[in-house]
Design a protein around this motif. Sequence first.
Motif, PDB file in Angstrom:
ATOM      1  N   MET A 324      11.131   0.115  16.523  1.00  0.00           N
ATOM      2  CA  MET A 324      11.088  -1.302  16.164  1.00  0.00           C
ATOM      3  C   MET A 324      11.882  -2.122  17.175  1.00  0.00           C
ATOM      4  SD  MET A 324      11.453  -1.069  12.004  1.00  0.00           S
ATOM      5  CE  MET A 324      12.723   0.201  11.968  1.00  0.00           C
ATOM      6  N   ASP A 325      11.290  -3.229  17.618  1.00  0.00           N
ATOM      7  CA  ASP A 325      12.009  -4.103  18.545  1.00  0.00           C
ATOM      8  C   ASP A 325      12.638  -5.271  17.801  1.00  0.00           C
ATOM      9  OD1 ASP A 325      10.041  -6.061  18.157  1.00  0.00           O
ATOM     10  OD2 ASP A 325       8.987  -5.600  20.017  1.00  0.00           O
ATOM     11  N   GLU A 326      13.183  -6.233  18.564  1.00  0.00           N
ATOM     12  CA  GLU A 326      13.981  -7.304  17.961  1.00  0.00           C
ATOM     13  C   GLU A 326      13.156  -8.284  17.137  1.00  0.00           C
ATOM     14  OE1 GLU A 326      12.113  -9.535  21.224  1.00  0.00           O
ATOM     15  OE2 GLU A 326      12.795  -7.473  20.968  1.00  0.00           O
ATOM     16  N   THR A 327      11.831  -8.200  17.191  1.00  0.00           N
ATOM     17  CA  THR A 327      10.992  -9.114  16.417  1.00  0.00           C
ATOM     18  C   THR A 327      10.833  -8.681  14.966  1.00  0.00           C
ATOM     19  OG1 THR A 327       8.929  -7.935  16.947  1.00  0.00           O
ATOM     20  CG2 THR A 327       9.667  -9.640  18.507  1.00  0.00           C
ATOM     21  N   VAL A 328      11.303  -7.490  14.635  1.00  0.00           N
ATOM     22  CA  VAL A 328      11.099  -6.953  13.280  1.00  0.00           C
ATOM     23  C   VAL A 328      12.124  -7.527  12.308  1.00  0.00           C
ATOM     24  CG1 VAL A 328      11.125  -4.876  11.847  1.00  0.00           C
ATOM     25  CG2 VAL A 328      10.083  -4.818  14.126  1.00  0.00           C
ATOM     26  N   CYS A 329      11.645  -8.061  11.212  1.00  0.00           N
ATOM     27  CA  CYS A 329      12.506  -8.448  10.092  1.00  0.00           C
ATOM     28  C   CYS A 329      12.668  -7.226   9.197  1.00  0.00           C
ATOM     29  CB  CYS A 329      11.881  -9.599   9.313  1.00  0.00           C
ATOM     30  SG  CYS A 329      12.695  -9.920   7.726  1.00  0.00           S
ATOM     31  N   MET A 330      13.891  -6.770   9.013  1.00  0.00           N
ATOM     32  CA  MET A 330      14.115  -5.547   8.245  1.00  0.00           C
ATOM     33  C   MET A 330      13.781  -5.717   6.765  1.00  0.00           C
ATOM     34  SD  MET A 330      14.677  -3.277  10.318  1.00  0.00           S
ATOM     35  CE  MET A 330      15.455  -2.622  11.772  1.00  0.00           C
ATOM     36  N   VAL A 331      13.867  -6.922   6.270  1.00  0.00           N
ATOM     37  CA  VAL A 331      13.483  -7.161   4.869  1.00  0.00           C
ATOM     38  C   VAL A 331      11.982  -6.977   4.711  1.00  0.00           C
ATOM     39  CG1 VAL A 331      13.520  -8.800   2.949  1.00  0.00           C
ATOM     40  CG2 VAL A 331      15.411  -8.763   4.597  1.00  0.00           C
ATOM     41  N   GLU A 332      11.236  -7.551   5.634  1.00  0.00           N
ATOM     42  CA  GLU A 332       9.773  -7.411   5.582  1.00  0.00           C
ATOM     43  C   GLU A 332       9.351  -5.957   5.776  1.00  0.00           C
ATOM     44  OE1 GLU A 332       5.755  -9.330   7.622  1.00  0.00           O
ATOM     45  OE2 GLU A 332       7.708  -9.570   8.595  1.00  0.00           O
ATOM     46  N   ALA A 333      10.006  -5.264   6.720  1.00  0.00           N
ATOM     47  CA  ALA A 333       9.681  -3.856   6.963  1.00  0.00           C
ATOM     48  C   ALA A 333       9.949  -3.017   5.715  1.00  0.00           C
ATOM     49  CB  ALA A 333      10.501  -3.326   8.135  1.00  0.00           C
ATOM     50  N   LEU A 334      11.084  -3.271   5.069  1.00  0.00           N
ATOM     51  CA  LEU A 334      11.419  -2.499   3.874  1.00  0.00           C
ATOM     52  C   LEU A 334      10.475  -2.825   2.718  1.00  0.00           C
ATOM     53  CD1 LEU A 334      13.318  -0.421   2.655  1.00  0.00           C
ATOM     54  CD2 LEU A 334      14.828  -2.292   1.961  1.00  0.00           C
ATOM     55  N   GLU A 335      10.019  -4.062   2.657  1.00  0.00           N
ATOM     56  CA  GLU A 335       9.063  -4.422   1.614  1.00  0.00           C
ATOM     57  C   GLU A 335       7.783  -3.596   1.759  1.00  0.00           C
ATOM     58  OE1 GLU A 335       6.624  -8.321  -0.108  1.00  0.00           O
ATOM     59  OE2 GLU A 335       7.110  -8.155   2.016  1.00  0.00           O
ATOM     60  N   ARG A 336       7.307  -3.445   2.991  1.00  0.00           N
ATOM     61  CA  ARG A 336       6.089  -2.678   3.219  1.00  0.00           C
ATOM     62  C   ARG A 336       6.294  -1.214   2.847  1.00  0.00           C
ATOM     63  NH1 ARG A 336       2.320  -5.114   6.649  1.00  0.00           N
ATOM     64  NH2 ARG A 336       1.041  -3.312   6.107  1.00  0.00           N
ATOM     65  N   LEU A 337       7.433  -0.647   3.246  1.00  0.00           N
ATOM     66  CA  LEU A 337       7.711   0.754   2.936  1.00  0.00           C
ATOM     67  C   LEU A 337       7.846   0.963   1.433  1.00  0.00           C
ATOM     68  CD1 LEU A 337      10.278   1.739   5.723  1.00  0.00           C
ATOM     69  CD2 LEU A 337       7.829   2.212   5.648  1.00  0.00           C
ATOM     70  N   SER A 338       8.552   0.062   0.781  1.00  0.00           N
ATOM     71  CA  SER A 338       8.779   0.215  -0.663  1.00  0.00           C
ATOM     72  C   SER A 338       7.479   0.095  -1.444  1.00  0.00           C
ATOM     73  CB  SER A 338       9.793  -0.829  -1.150  1.00  0.00           C
ATOM     74  OG  SER A 338      11.055  -0.596  -0.576  1.00  0.00           O
ATOM     75  N   TYR A 339       6.570  -0.756  -0.967  1.00  0.00           N
ATOM     76  CA  TYR A 339       5.277  -0.864  -1.634  1.00  0.00           C
ATOM     77  C   TYR A 339       4.505   0.448  -1.540  1.00  0.00           C
ATOM     78  CZ  TYR A 339       0.638  -2.476  -2.928  1.00  0.00           C
ATOM     79  OH  TYR A 339      -0.574  -2.619  -3.559  1.00  0.00           O
ATOM     80  N   PHE A 340       4.592   1.099  -0.377  1.00  0.00           N
ATOM     81  CA  PHE A 340       3.908   2.382  -0.201  1.00  0.00           C
ATOM     82  C   PHE A 340       4.403   3.402  -1.221  1.00  0.00           C
ATOM     83  CE2 PHE A 340       4.008   6.707   1.560  1.00  0.00           C
ATOM     84  CZ  PHE A 340       2.661   6.921   1.799  1.00  0.00           C
ATOM     85  N   TYR A 341       5.713   3.558  -1.367  1.00  0.00           N
ATOM     86  CA  TYR A 341       6.243   4.567  -2.291  1.00  0.00           C
ATOM     87  C   TYR A 341       6.005   4.192  -3.755  1.00  0.00           C
ATOM     88  CZ  TYR A 341       8.084   6.852   1.756  1.00  0.00           C
ATOM     89  OH  TYR A 341       8.163   7.505   2.959  1.00  0.00           O
ATOM     90  N   PHE A 342       5.981   2.907  -4.042  1.00  0.00           N
ATOM     91  CA  PHE A 342       5.626   2.448  -5.384  1.00  0.00           C
ATOM     92  C   PHE A 342       4.192   2.827  -5.718  1.00  0.00           C
ATOM     93  CE2 PHE A 342       3.967  -1.508  -7.666  1.00  0.00           C
ATOM     94  CZ  PHE A 342       4.191  -0.993  -8.928  1.00  0.00           C
ATOM     95  N   GLU A 343       3.288   2.597  -4.768  1.00  0.00           N
ATOM     96  CA  GLU A 343       1.881   2.907  -4.986  1.00  0.00           C
ATOM     97  C   GLU A 343       1.609   4.406  -5.049  1.00  0.00           C
ATOM     98  OE1 GLU A 343      -1.352   0.908  -5.017  1.00  0.00           O
ATOM     99  OE2 GLU A 343       0.222  -0.144  -6.088  1.00  0.00           O
ATOM    100  N   GLU A 344       2.376   5.199  -4.308  1.00  0.00           N
ATOM    101  CA  GLU A 344       2.084   6.626  -4.192  1.00  0.00           C
ATOM    102  C   GLU A 344       2.844   7.500  -5.184  1.00  0.00           C
ATOM    103  OE1 GLU A 344      -0.234   8.022  -2.504  1.00  0.00           O
ATOM    104  OE2 GLU A 344      -0.881   6.308  -1.294  1.00  0.00           O
ATOM    105  N   SER A 345       3.738   6.926  -5.960  1.00  0.00           N
ATOM    106  CA  SER A 345       4.419   7.719  -6.991  1.00  0.00           C
ATOM    107  C   SER A 345       3.401   8.270  -7.984  1.00  0.00           C
ATOM    108  CB  SER A 345       5.435   6.851  -7.738  1.00  0.00           C
ATOM    109  OG  SER A 345       5.990   7.570  -8.836  1.00  0.00           O
ATOM    110  N   CYS A 346       3.517   9.553  -8.308  1.00  0.00           N
ATOM    111  CA  CYS A 346       2.548  10.151  -9.239  1.00  0.00           C
ATOM    112  C   CYS A 346       2.831   9.762 -10.676  1.00  0.00           C
ATOM    113  CB  CYS A 346       2.544  11.671  -9.091  1.00  0.00           C
ATOM    114  SG  CYS A 346       3.977  12.512  -9.810  1.00  0.00           S
ATOM    115  N   GLY A 347       4.014   9.219 -10.940  1.00  0.00           N
ATOM    116  CA  GLY A 347       4.339   8.739 -12.278  1.00  0.00           C
ATOM    117  C   GLY A 347       4.917   9.771 -13.219  1.00  0.00           C
ATOM    118  N   GLN A 348       5.115  10.994 -12.753  1.00  0.00           N
ATOM    119  CA  GLN A 348       5.587  12.048 -13.641  1.00  0.00           C
ATOM    120  C   GLN A 348       7.051  11.863 -14.054  1.00  0.00           C
ATOM    121  OE1 GLN A 348       5.453  16.963 -13.883  1.00  0.00           O
ATOM    122  NE2 GLN A 348       5.125  15.955 -11.923  1.00  0.00           N
TER     123      GLN A 348
END
Length: 424
Positions: A324-348
């Motif tokens: 990641m270079d200096e143009t990356v907003c870490m809040v936005e990056a973390l939002e994208r990552l967190s959405y992935f794990y939220f969507e992929e949780s199996c729910g068990q």
Amino acid sequence: MVIKGGEVIFNTAHLPESWKLETYVANGGYAALRKVLTEKISAETIIAEVKKSALRGRGGAGFPTGLKWSFMPRHYQGDKYLVCNSDEGEPGTFKDRDIMLLNPHALIEGMAIAAYTMGVKRAYNYIHGEIWQTYERMEAALEEARAAGFLGDNIMGTDFCFNLFNHHGYGAYICGEETALLESIEGKKGQPRFKPPFPASFGLYGKPTTINNTETFASIPYIIREGGQKFLELGKPNNGGTKIFSVSGHVNKPGNFEVPMGMPFAELLELAGGIRTGHTFKACIPGGSSTPVVPAEMMMECTMDYDSIAKAGSALGAGSVIIMDETVCMVEALERLSYFYFEESCGQCTPCREGTGWLYRVIHRIEHGQGRPEDLDLLSDVAHNIGGRTICALGDAAAMPVQAMLKHYRHEFEYHIEHGKCMV
């Protein structure tokens, strides 16, 4: 995308039709399997050689391969299974699909040697459900291997019989967890099992099973052909051999690079063409999206091996290097990552099922200008209560990036909350 070949797996990647059996055999392919079968090398000798090589699991955990093979009950009277985990679904990971596309017979030969070592007659290669071209390439390679007598009954005129089948998955990230993968092969919902019992004693269909990653198996022919010591010397102590690093993000030449374990990160970055022109290096996620972020100044001091990256507070993982270079907003990056794990949780598991949703919603709120000062402590608290409290590691994978982002880039989150917009 760049493919940089090394001495072990991508050594023939530059050749036309490198995936063909003819090309593989012309470059030493199946010589290791022939050596094992004709010389009747004992399982103990093979396992000792793999241990000497210091090959560690290339799927993320880094567990010593030879030690894992020794867990399989060699003299068990009944069915035993071998499974290859080719379910590559984490953001930033793309090495295993290229192994299967460019050198599928290395995987087949490696699995055949492993099967001989552990007394296994049937194996499965579980391929991620969203890479159909890779599945077709592996199917064609299996047909070639069967026709040439490298799979099936009485391989190379010996009493060794072994069959390997590809199993096309369904695209669920959770099936990359080894026991969820087993459930999926059995036709069940892909959810992780409680451990113990571990797969070595109760795996596929309730039988002893050994599971390794694609890159791990594909490294085996070289170890048997050239010797564990030579493989070890390609890398460094406790981190033997070469490693394929998938470099993506803000670099000039993203791709897969097979390099010696322990290579300085700065050299790997240079191979990938450096940070994109006109920009500066800000941060790196060194092992795939589930591993903690490392600031640029710390990452430039690291070497690419399990121990060095661990000292920096992260993990080598599958070797999926996100720049990641200096143009990356870490809040936005973390939002994208967190959405992935939220969507992929199996729910068990409740902590993961509910906690990943809380993480995503709070980070989403901050990113969209509605954050509150107490949200940062809430994020830390939720992440803490997920980590270590789930059946599998997906909960940890969702929690650790949050904790690392708050540790290193808390000021960006505070700016977002105060001003309602990004710093960058």
